[in-house]
Design a protein around this motif. Structure first.
Motif, PDB file in Angstrom:
ATOM      1  N   LYS A 279       0.818  -1.210   0.000  1.00 53.40           N
ATOM      2  CA  LYS A 279       0.000   0.000   0.000  1.00 53.40           C
ATOM      3  C   LYS A 279       0.854   1.263   0.000  1.00 53.40           C
ATOM      4  CE  LYS A 279      -3.517   2.406   2.766  1.00 53.40           C
ATOM      5  NZ  LYS A 279      -4.362   2.329   3.993  1.00 53.40           N
ATOM      6  N   THR A 280       1.945   1.239   0.769  1.00 54.75           N
ATOM      7  CA  THR A 280       2.764   2.441   0.938  1.00 54.75           C
ATOM      8  C   THR A 280       3.658   2.709  -0.261  1.00 54.75           C
ATOM      9  OG1 THR A 280       2.804   1.970   3.314  1.00 54.75           O
ATOM     10  CG2 THR A 280       4.351   3.618   2.501  1.00 54.75           C
ATOM     11  N   PHE A 281       4.281   1.642  -0.785  1.00 51.03           N
ATOM     12  CA  PHE A 281       5.274   1.821  -1.847  1.00 51.03           C
ATOM     13  C   PHE A 281       4.899   1.109  -3.149  1.00 51.03           C
ATOM     14  CE2 PHE A 281       7.800   1.880   2.201  1.00 51.03           C
ATOM     15  CZ  PHE A 281       8.100   3.236   2.184  1.00 51.03           C
ATOM     16  N   ALA A 282       3.655   0.608  -3.240  1.00 49.28           N
ATOM     17  CA  ALA A 282       3.165  -0.054  -4.457  1.00 49.28           C
ATOM     18  C   ALA A 282       3.996  -1.279  -4.825  1.00 49.28           C
ATOM     19  CB  ALA A 282       3.125   0.932  -5.628  1.00 49.28           C
ATOM     20  N   THR A 283       4.438  -2.035  -3.803  1.00 46.29           N
ATOM     21  CA  THR A 283       5.150  -3.288  -4.057  1.00 46.29           C
ATOM     22  C   THR A 283       4.143  -4.428  -4.122  1.00 46.29           C
ATOM     23  OG1 THR A 283       5.446  -3.666  -1.686  1.00 46.29           O
ATOM     24  CG2 THR A 283       7.190  -2.465  -2.831  1.00 46.29           C
ATOM     25  N   ASP A 284       4.614  -5.583  -4.529  1.00 43.81           N
ATOM     26  CA  ASP A 284       3.733  -6.754  -4.608  1.00 43.81           C
ATOM     27  C   ASP A 284       4.537  -8.004  -4.294  1.00 43.81           C
ATOM     28  OD1 ASP A 284       1.550  -8.336  -4.963  1.00 43.81           O
ATOM     29  OD2 ASP A 284       1.642  -8.360  -7.153  1.00 43.81           O
ATOM     30  N   PHE A 285       4.803  -8.228  -3.001  1.00 47.78           N
ATOM     31  CA  PHE A 285       5.599  -9.371  -2.569  1.00 47.78           C
ATOM     32  C   PHE A 285       4.702 -10.577  -2.299  1.00 47.78           C
ATOM     33  CE2 PHE A 285       8.218  -5.790  -0.609  1.00 47.78           C
ATOM     34  CZ  PHE A 285       9.108  -5.745  -1.670  1.00 47.78           C
ATOM     35  N   SER A 286       5.163 -11.755  -2.693  1.00 48.03           N
ATOM     36  CA  SER A 286       4.461 -12.982  -2.331  1.00 48.03           C
ATOM     37  C   SER A 286       4.694 -13.268  -0.855  1.00 48.03           C
ATOM     38  CB  SER A 286       4.983 -14.150  -3.168  1.00 48.03           C
ATOM     39  OG  SER A 286       6.327 -14.454  -2.812  1.00 48.03           O
ATOM     40  N   LEU A 287       3.958 -14.244  -0.307  1.00 47.78           N
ATOM     41  CA  LEU A 287       4.157 -14.627   1.093  1.00 47.78           C
ATOM     42  C   LEU A 287       5.590 -15.074   1.345  1.00 47.78           C
ATOM     43  CD1 LEU A 287       0.874 -16.575   1.930  1.00 47.78           C
ATOM     44  CD2 LEU A 287       1.688 -14.501   3.069  1.00 47.78           C
ATOM     45  N   PHE A 288       6.134 -15.859   0.433  1.00 44.52           N
ATOM     46  CA  PHE A 288       7.486 -16.372   0.606  1.00 44.52           C
ATOM     47  C   PHE A 288       8.508 -15.243   0.552  1.00 44.52           C
ATOM     48  CE2 PHE A 288      11.384 -18.396  -1.220  1.00 44.52           C
ATOM     49  CZ  PHE A 288      11.741 -19.089  -0.079  1.00 44.52           C
ATOM     50  N   THR A 289       8.346 -14.322  -0.388  1.00 43.55           N
ATOM     51  CA  THR A 289       9.248 -13.177  -0.476  1.00 43.55           C
ATOM     52  C   THR A 289       9.154 -12.313   0.781  1.00 43.55           C
ATOM     53  OG1 THR A 289       8.998 -13.158  -2.875  1.00 43.55           O
ATOM     54  CG2 THR A 289       9.904 -11.170  -1.852  1.00 43.55           C
ATOM     55  N   THR A 290       7.955 -12.145   1.299  1.00 44.47           N
ATOM     56  CA  THR A 290       7.773 -11.410   2.561  1.00 44.47           C
ATOM     57  C   THR A 290       8.576 -12.069   3.675  1.00 44.47           C
ATOM     58  OG1 THR A 290       5.560 -10.644   1.945  1.00 44.47           O
ATOM     59  CG2 THR A 290       6.091 -10.683   4.294  1.00 44.47           C
ATOM     60  N   GLY A 291       8.520 -13.408   3.738  1.00 37.36           N
ATOM     61  CA  GLY A 291       9.292 -14.135   4.741  1.00 37.36           C
ATOM     62  C   GLY A 291      10.785 -13.921   4.595  1.00 37.36           C
ATOM     63  N   LEU A 292      11.275 -13.889   3.371  1.00 34.03           N
ATOM     64  CA  LEU A 292      12.705 -13.663   3.135  1.00 34.03           C
ATOM     65  C   LEU A 292      13.119 -12.259   3.588  1.00 34.03           C
ATOM     66  CD1 LEU A 292      13.181 -15.297  -0.392  1.00 34.03           C
ATOM     67  CD2 LEU A 292      13.986 -16.184   1.809  1.00 34.03           C
ATOM     68  N   ILE A 293      12.266 -11.266   3.295  1.00 35.17           N
ATOM     69  CA  ILE A 293      12.579  -9.887   3.701  1.00 35.17           C
ATOM     70  C   ILE A 293      12.581  -9.775   5.224  1.00 35.17           C
ATOM     71  CG2 ILE A 293      11.778  -7.493   3.628  1.00 35.17           C
ATOM     72  CD1 ILE A 293      10.641  -8.122   0.840  1.00 35.17           C
ATOM     73  N   VAL A 294      11.594 -10.395   5.859  1.00 33.09           N
ATOM     74  CA  VAL A 294      11.523 -10.379   7.326  1.00 33.09           C
ATOM     75  C   VAL A 294      12.772 -11.008   7.942  1.00 33.09           C
ATOM     76  CG1 VAL A 294      10.288 -11.381   9.294  1.00 33.09           C
ATOM     77  CG2 VAL A 294       9.004 -10.318   7.426  1.00 33.09           C
ATOM     78  N   ALA A 295      13.364 -11.981   7.268  1.00 28.72           N
ATOM     79  CA  ALA A 295      14.524 -12.691   7.811  1.00 28.72           C
ATOM     80  C   ALA A 295      15.774 -11.821   7.889  1.00 28.72           C
ATOM     81  CB  ALA A 295      14.809 -13.931   6.958  1.00 28.72           C
ATOM     82  N   VAL A 296      15.884 -10.798   7.040  1.00 31.41           N
ATOM     83  CA  VAL A 296      17.129 -10.036   6.928  1.00 31.41           C
ATOM     84  C   VAL A 296      17.546  -9.367   8.239  1.00 31.41           C
ATOM     85  CG1 VAL A 296      18.236  -8.061   5.805  1.00 31.41           C
ATOM     86  CG2 VAL A 296      16.911  -9.691   4.451  1.00 31.41           C
ATOM     87  N   PRO A 297      16.678  -8.605   8.928  1.00 33.36           N
ATOM     88  CA  PRO A 297      17.125  -7.969  10.183  1.00 33.36           C
ATOM     89  C   PRO A 297      17.592  -8.979  11.225  1.00 33.36           C
ATOM     90  CG  PRO A 297      15.052  -7.016   9.448  1.00 33.36           C
ATOM     91  CD  PRO A 297      15.293  -8.221   8.600  1.00 33.36           C
ATOM     92  N   PHE A 298      16.945 -10.129  11.267  1.00 37.40           N
ATOM     93  CA  PHE A 298      17.311 -11.139  12.257  1.00 37.40           C
ATOM     94  C   PHE A 298      18.648 -11.796  11.908  1.00 37.40           C
ATOM     95  CE2 PHE A 298      12.703 -10.726  12.437  1.00 37.40           C
ATOM     96  CZ  PHE A 298      12.511 -10.534  13.790  1.00 37.40           C
ATOM     97  N   ALA A 299      18.916 -11.985  10.616  1.00 38.01           N
ATOM     98  CA  ALA A 299      20.189 -12.566  10.205  1.00 38.01           C
ATOM     99  C   ALA A 299      21.350 -11.631  10.545  1.00 38.01           C
ATOM    100  CB  ALA A 299      20.165 -12.865   8.702  1.00 38.01           C
ATOM    101  N   VAL A 300      21.177 -10.346  10.251  1.00 47.13           N
ATOM    102  CA  VAL A 300      22.219  -9.369  10.587  1.00 47.13           C
ATOM    103  C   VAL A 300      22.371  -9.271  12.107  1.00 47.13           C
ATOM    104  CG1 VAL A 300      22.917  -6.955  10.408  1.00 47.13           C
ATOM    105  CG2 VAL A 300      21.810  -8.074   8.462  1.00 47.13           C
ATOM    106  N   GLY A 301      21.255  -9.292  12.823  1.00 49.29           N
ATOM    107  CA  GLY A 301      21.300  -9.245  14.279  1.00 49.29           C
ATOM    108  C   GLY A 301      22.038 -10.431  14.879  1.00 49.29           C
ATOM    109  N   ALA A 302      21.927 -11.604  14.248  1.00 50.59           N
ATOM    110  CA  ALA A 302      22.616 -12.800  14.747  1.00 50.59           C
ATOM    111  C   ALA A 302      24.126 -12.623  14.693  1.00 50.59           C
ATOM    112  CB  ALA A 302      22.194 -14.015  13.926  1.00 50.59           C
TER     113      ALA A 302
END
Length: 451
Positions: A279-302
């Protein structure tokens, strides 16, 4: 002279052997634990429509876990101290695994609320119990680094669990007539049940009972830990009552509340924030792609968590190693949704995750500076209980503010404010919790032993 030369050698050998035996297994258990606690955040992306959940209702469902958790935390940890880690941790894992899998069959929001509370009751005592268990096996000078390795399971659970959970939801939807989020709950609840069986046979309650240690190793480790536990000063050695009435315990609980407020806001609502990019940036991520994006902050944090824990052990400094990353997290998270692109938004979120995960392992060193024995069982449970109230407050308040305002900004400003209060409390505690280099006179041996 020979005994002086032998001590570093046996010390390094014993700590290395114990770490290899316990840390990977306990880390795996915590991986499954945190995944079962927070996978509701990804389930929400399709579950809310099916069950008719508003943002506030989802926040309530997420947070009710921590009400049951709070009520049974101290009794559970005292039971672990009495009956032994092997039996009690196995019991905890068995019950939480069954309940986590049962969430696949909730028919409505009421059932979801009930099972989330039961899941909290079942899990109560696991995390503080493992923390207590580690103090029974590792001398104080090694705990932050090894705590960091154990707590690495937390960001790794989200980094790997987010794409795994989203893939199950997207690609296994309809298996056996179940929605994808139901399949996810069922599959991800089973490993806890299996690990409960392994725990019963694998863990050893105390060093003196460890058949996998040589006799001289048992003697050295037992004497070393007993020597630390008998140190004089401001330690609470065995009194549950003293632990429950000590101001430092409750202040540490409030600090932990602030740190985990940021953690749970990320864990439960980051998938929704990423989905909101559409809605904010007119993107269209699938559920799986959303999961991959969510993973990034946690991977760097590890990665940051491991490096920061090692730096704390090298310098022997603790308070600022909690305060500085918490401050970074407090400043970064409110501005995340004011960024002008998905990339800059995720950079701000990642900085927040780094702050939260760097603070956690060093924070959990602080209770061990004055808590031992039954006092540690009660005190650590209190700290964890008070802190995990944020698990109720963060998702509920964030969800309520989202419904009230129509966006996530107000909720994230609250996250920053709560974390900032935690920073101030840490600095107040600086004079009350002994974390000086004199309390860690073995720190120089840590560096030598780890090379």
């Amino acid at each position: 002279m020979s005994s002086v030369l032998q001590k570093p050698e046996i010390e390094a050998r014993v700590v290395r052997k114990v770490a290899r035996r316990l840390i990977p297994f306990l880390g795996l258990a915590y991986f499954v634990n945190y995944l079962d606690r927070t996978n509701i955040g990804l389930a929400k992306l399709t579950m809310s429509a099916e069950l008719g959940l508003t943002e506030t209702m989802f926040g309530l469902a997420s947070g009710l876990f921590f009400i049951g958790y709070l009520l049974f935390e101290v009794p559970s940890n005292l039971a672990l101290h009495r009956f032994g880690a092997r039996r009690w941790i196995a019991r905890i894992m068995l019950t939480w695994g069954i309940i986590a899998a049962a969430m696949a069959f909730v028919p409505n929001s009421g059932a979801l609320y009930g099972l989330r509370m039961l899941l909290g009751i079942a899990e109560a005592g696991f995390f503080p119990g493992v923390l207590l268990y580690l103090t029974l096996w590792f001398p104080r000078a090694y705990r932050v680094r090894l705590m960091g390795l154990f707590l690495l399971a937390l960001p790794v659970s989200s980094a790997l669990g987010a794409p795994l959970s989203s893939a199950i939801i997207q690609y296994w939807d309809g298996i056996s007539g179940l929605s994808g989020w139901r399949v996810m709950f069922l599959i991800e609840g089973i490993p806890a049940v299996l690990l409960a069986v392994v725990t019963w046979f694998y863990l050893t309650d105390r060093p003196s009972q460890a058949k996998w240690l040589d006799e001289d190793e048992k003697v050295w480790l037992t004497r070393e830990l007993e020597s630390e536990a008998s140190e004089s000063g401001s330690h609470i050695t065995g009194s549950v009552r003293r632990a429950l009435t000590d101001a430092r315990v409750w202040m540490l609980g409030l600090v932990y509340f602030g740190i985990t407020y940021g953690l749970y806001s990320l864990s439960f609502f980051l998938p929704s924030i990423v989905a909101g990019f559409k809605k904010t940036f007119a993107t269209d991520f699938s559920l799986f792609t959303t999961g991959l994006i969510v993973a990034v902050p946690f991977a760097v944090g590890a990665v940051a968590m491991v490096l920061w824990s090692r730096h704390s052990d090298r310098t022997g400094e603790r308070i600022w190693h909690v305060a500085v990353p918490t401050l970074i997290g407090a400043v970064s998270i409110p501005i995340a949704l004011y960024m002008q692109s998905p990339l800059t938004t995720m950079i701000a979120v990642t900085v927040n995750a780094v702050g939260v995960f760097c603070a956690l392992p060093v924070f959990w060193y602080l209770p061990s500076t004055f808590l031992t024995g039954a006092g540690a069982a009660a005190g650590i449970a209190v700290v964890n209980s008070v802190g995990n109230l944020s698990g109720f407050g963060a998702p509920y308040v964030t969800g309520w503010l989202f419904d009230a305002t129509g966006n996530s900004r107000a909720g994230l400003w609250v996250v920053g404010a709560v974390m900032l209060v935690a920073v101030m409390l840490v600095l107040v505690l600086r004079s009350r919790v002994s974390t000086t280099r004199s309390d860690e006179n073995a720190d120089t041996r840590v560096v030598t032993a780890s090379r």
